[in-house]
Write a protein that holds these residues in place. Structure first.
Motif, mmCIF file in Angstrom:
data_model
loop_
_atom_site.group_PDB
_atom_site.id
_atom_site.type_symbol
_atom_site.label_atom_id
_atom_site.label_comp_id
_atom_site.label_asym_id
_atom_site.label_seq_id
_atom_site.Cartn_x
_atom_site.Cartn_y
_atom_site.Cartn_z
ATOM 1 N N PRO A 142 -4.850 12.817 -1.932
ATOM 2 C CA PRO A 142 -4.210 11.368 -2.338
ATOM 3 C C PRO A 142 -4.648 10.191 -1.334
ATOM 4 N N VAL A 143 -4.935 10.768 -0.075
ATOM 5 C CA VAL A 143 -5.257 9.715 0.683
ATOM 6 C C VAL A 143 -6.471 9.057 0.507
ATOM 7 N N PHE A 144 -6.672 7.883 0.553
ATOM 8 C CA PHE A 144 -7.914 7.225 0.717
ATOM 9 C C PHE A 144 -7.709 5.916 1.474
ATOM 10 N N PRO A 145 -9.013 5.326 2.077
ATOM 11 C CA PRO A 145 -9.188 4.076 2.858
ATOM 12 C C PRO A 145 -8.957 3.200 1.542
ATOM 13 N N ALA A 146 -8.009 2.143 1.696
ATOM 14 C CA ALA A 146 -7.702 1.414 0.690
ATOM 15 C C ALA A 146 -8.972 0.700 0.103
ATOM 16 N N GLU A 147 -9.778 0.302 1.122
ATOM 17 C CA GLU A 147 -11.078 -0.635 0.632
ATOM 18 C C GLU A 147 -12.092 0.238 -0.136
ATOM 19 N N ALA B 97 -4.981 -5.194 0.280
ATOM 20 C CA ALA B 97 -5.636 -6.373 0.394
ATOM 21 C C ALA B 97 -5.324 -7.266 1.409
ATOM 22 N N VAL B 98 -3.925 -7.247 1.859
ATOM 23 C CA VAL B 98 -3.386 -8.069 2.988
ATOM 24 C C VAL B 98 -3.926 -7.320 4.298
ATOM 25 N N ALA B 99 -3.789 -6.220 4.316
ATOM 26 C CA ALA B 99 -4.488 -5.619 5.592
ATOM 27 C C ALA B 99 -5.958 -6.058 5.726
ATOM 28 N N ALA B 100 -6.622 -5.756 4.567
ATOM 29 C CA ALA B 100 -8.262 -6.162 4.863
ATOM 30 C C ALA B 100 -8.478 -7.775 5.383
ATOM 31 N N SER B 101 -7.351 -8.665 4.757
ATOM 32 C CA SER B 101 -7.616 -10.046 5.123
ATOM 33 C C SER B 101 -7.281 -10.065 6.673
ATOM 34 N N TYR B 102 -6.619 -9.170 7.368
ATOM 35 C CA TYR B 102 -6.345 -9.141 8.929
ATOM 36 C C TYR B 102 -7.392 -8.279 9.499
ATOM 37 N N GLU B 103 -8.331 -7.734 8.769
ATOM 38 C CA GLU B 103 -9.217 -6.791 9.190
ATOM 39 C C GLU B 103 -8.886 -5.579 10.001
ATOM 40 N N VAL B 104 -7.609 -5.009 9.281
ATOM 41 C CA VAL B 104 -6.852 -3.792 9.790
ATOM 42 C C VAL B 104 -7.115 -2.636 8.964
ATOM 43 N N PRO B 105 -7.703 -1.803 9.326
ATOM 44 C CA PRO B 105 -7.934 -0.477 8.556
ATOM 45 C C PRO B 105 -6.597 -0.040 7.674
ATOM 46 N N CYS B 106 -6.598 0.365 6.643
ATOM 47 C CA CYS B 106 -5.368 0.828 5.725
ATOM 48 C C CYS B 106 -5.550 2.095 4.908
ATOM 49 N N GLN B 107 -5.062 3.121 5.281
ATOM 50 C CA GLN B 107 -4.999 4.025 4.364
ATOM 51 C C GLN B 107 -3.888 4.126 3.214
ATOM 52 N N VAL B 108 -4.150 4.629 2.010
ATOM 53 C CA VAL B 108 -3.192 4.650 0.984
ATOM 54 C C VAL B 108 -2.973 6.108 0.314
ATOM 55 N N ALA B 109 -1.929 6.391 0.267
ATOM 56 C CA ALA B 109 -1.647 7.683 -0.657
ATOM 57 C C ALA B 109 -1.378 7.273 -2.083
ATOM 58 N N VAL B 110 -2.162 7.683 -2.773
ATOM 59 C CA VAL B 110 -2.210 7.239 -4.373
ATOM 60 C C VAL B 110 -1.307 8.126 -5.277
ATOM 61 N N GLU B 111 -0.628 7.525 -6.243
ATOM 62 C CA GLU B 111 0.188 8.465 -6.993
ATOM 63 C C GLU B 111 -0.494 8.335 -8.370
ATOM 64 N N GLU B 112 -1.522 9.088 -8.650
ATOM 65 C CA GLU B 112 -2.327 9.014 -9.884
ATOM 66 C C GLU B 112 -1.680 10.201 -10.943
ATOM 67 N N SER B 113 -1.538 10.161 -12.174
ATOM 68 C CA SER B 113 -1.074 11.267 -12.854
ATOM 69 C C SER B 113 -2.064 12.357 -12.606
ATOM 70 N N MET B 114 -1.142 13.612 -12.410
ATOM 71 C CA MET B 114 -1.906 14.900 -12.043
ATOM 72 C C MET B 114 -1.521 15.777 -13.199
ATOM 73 N N ALA B 115 -2.233 16.604 -13.684
ATOM 74 C CA ALA B 115 -2.047 17.636 -14.614
ATOM 75 C C ALA B 115 -1.863 19.027 -14.005
ATOM 76 N N CYS B 116 -2.966 19.184 -13.217
ATOM 77 C CA CYS B 116 -3.000 20.591 -12.382
ATOM 78 C C CYS B 116 -2.512 20.675 -10.828
ATOM 79 N N GLY B 117 -3.018 19.531 -10.073
ATOM 80 C CA GLY B 117 -3.009 19.338 -8.786
ATOM 81 C C GLY B 117 -3.760 20.020 -7.863
ATOM 82 N N ILE B 118 -4.808 20.674 -8.580
ATOM 83 C CA ILE B 118 -5.587 21.694 -7.626
ATOM 84 C C ILE B 118 -6.932 21.720 -7.990
#
Ligand SMILES: Cc1cc2nc3c(=O)[nH]c(=O)nc-3n(C[C@H](O)[C@H](O)[C@H](O)COP(=O)(O)OP(=O)(O)OC[C@H]3O[C@@H](n4cnc5c(N)ncnc54)[C@H](O)[C@@H]3O)c2cc1C
Ligand code: FES
Length: 304
Positions: A257-262, A209-230
């Motif tokens: 796990p990497v997505f554009p934050a927006e 959200a902060v990056a978006a308010s500065y119009e700077v692209p932001c990539q995030v590596a998420v940590e969502e629960s994963m059972a198999c990973g594949i």
């Protein structure tokens, strides 16, 4: 991109503040890995009831050296699997699958990049920093944690980055507060044109959200629960908006796990929004619901 399953041998384990830094010889994985990818690791030993692998972001993947192909990751003890892993001694063989997931995308031209890590989430940012510097990008770090021992990698960041700003919730190191508190100042001071972040989900949302308010692209590596990973079990799906504007429940182990934050619908994480593709549609006649993998249907009392 290839994925391999290998029996890796733990060759070093050492304390890094509140975390444990593990180094494995894992032929094949290091050669294929790119920053942002992760490994799935068997835990508990051969006779364990802990059936599901645990996933860890790659801190380092070194294809050459005295040993052929080493991978490093950093473990924060969370439950039984990570507790077991943090106590494993060198010489132990472990099953590793990787590299998994999508890597961070790198800028096409040399721009300033701000790398924001929370806790052990800082680990994958160091390989990324190397890749960015190889493209002549300036790299600045913001590293945060609950307390000083939960800020990972500060000495290394200080040796290699343009600047390092540290925050801790309790003020035991750096600025008291969170990485999000200092982000506006850091974006202005560094003039960064790209933000990369890894850490807990609420942090990623706020950084985006902060990056978006500065119009700077932001990539995030998420940590969502994963059972198999594949890519098989669908436990890791997140509502992600595609290029076509349509929300799809997207596997964070395969398409992430990497997505554009927006592109992440943060308000809807943990549920299927009604406008997501396929949500609420009746199954076509003859379609059977996909069967859950056997290990996910283990009887109560059997650990995952
Ligand atoms: C892409 C990715 C990268 C990660 N990188 C790291 C890392 O570098 N260092 C690190 O310490 N941890 C990392 N994690 C979190 C780590 O996978 C969990 O802490 C671990 O699975 C917990 O296992 P446990 O047996 O100790 O805990 P338990 O709570 O007993 O775990 C049982 C199951 O719950 C799920 N689970 C529980 N907590 C988490 C969590 N926080 N995130 C995802 N799944 C969870 C797992 O599927 C696991 O199989 C990462 C997770 C993902 C998805
Ligand atoms: S963790 Fe099984 S599909 Fe992603």
């Amino acid at each position: 991109m290839g994925v391999v399953q290998v029996t890796g041998e733990l060759i070093a384990t050492r304390r890094a503040g509140a975390y444990q830094h593990l180094t494995f010889v894992a032929p094949g994985i290091a050669e294929l890995a790119r920053p942002g990818q992760f490994v799935a690791v068997s835990v508990g030993g051969p006779a364990s009831a802990l059936l599901l692998p645990r996933t860890f972001a790659l801190y380092r993947a070194i294809p050459t050296g005295a040993y052929t192909g080493t991978v490093h990751f950093v473990v924060g003890v969370h439950g039984r699997g990570t507790e077991w892993l943090a106590a494993v001694r060198p010489g132990e063989p472990l099953d590793l699958v990787g590299p998994l997931g999508t890597p961070f995308r790198l800028p096409g031209s040399p721009v300033g990049c701000l790398l924001v890590g929370g806790g052990y989430g800082s680990a994958p940012l160091f390989g990324l920093a190397e890749a960015l510097r190889a493209r002549e990008c300036r790299v600045d770090f913001v590293l945060g944690g609950g307390s000083a021992d939960r800020v990972f990698g500060e000495p290394e960041a200080k040796r290699t980055a343009g600047s390092v700003t540290v925050t801790t919730d309790d003020g035991s190191a750096g600025i008291r507060g969170t990485v999000v508190d200092v982000l506006p100042d850091e974006l202005e001071r560094t003039g960064a044109l790209a933000v990369y972040a890894c850490g807990p989900m609420p942090m990623l949302r706020a950084v985006g959200a902060v990056a978006a308010s500065y119009e700077v692209p932001c990539q995030v590596a998420v940590e969502e629960s994963m059972a198999c990973g594949i890519g098989v079990c669908m436990t890791c799906v997140l509502p992600i908006v595609g290029d076509d504007g349509v929300t799809r429940m997207t596997r964070s182990c395969l398409e992430g796990p990497v997505f554009p934050a927006e592109r992440v619908r943060w308000d809807d994480v943990g549920r299927v929004p009604p406008d997501a593709l396929g949500a609420g549609e009746p199954a076509a006649s003859g379609d059977a619901a996909p069967a859950a993998p056997a290990e996910l249907t283990a009887p109560a009392g059997v650990d995952g």
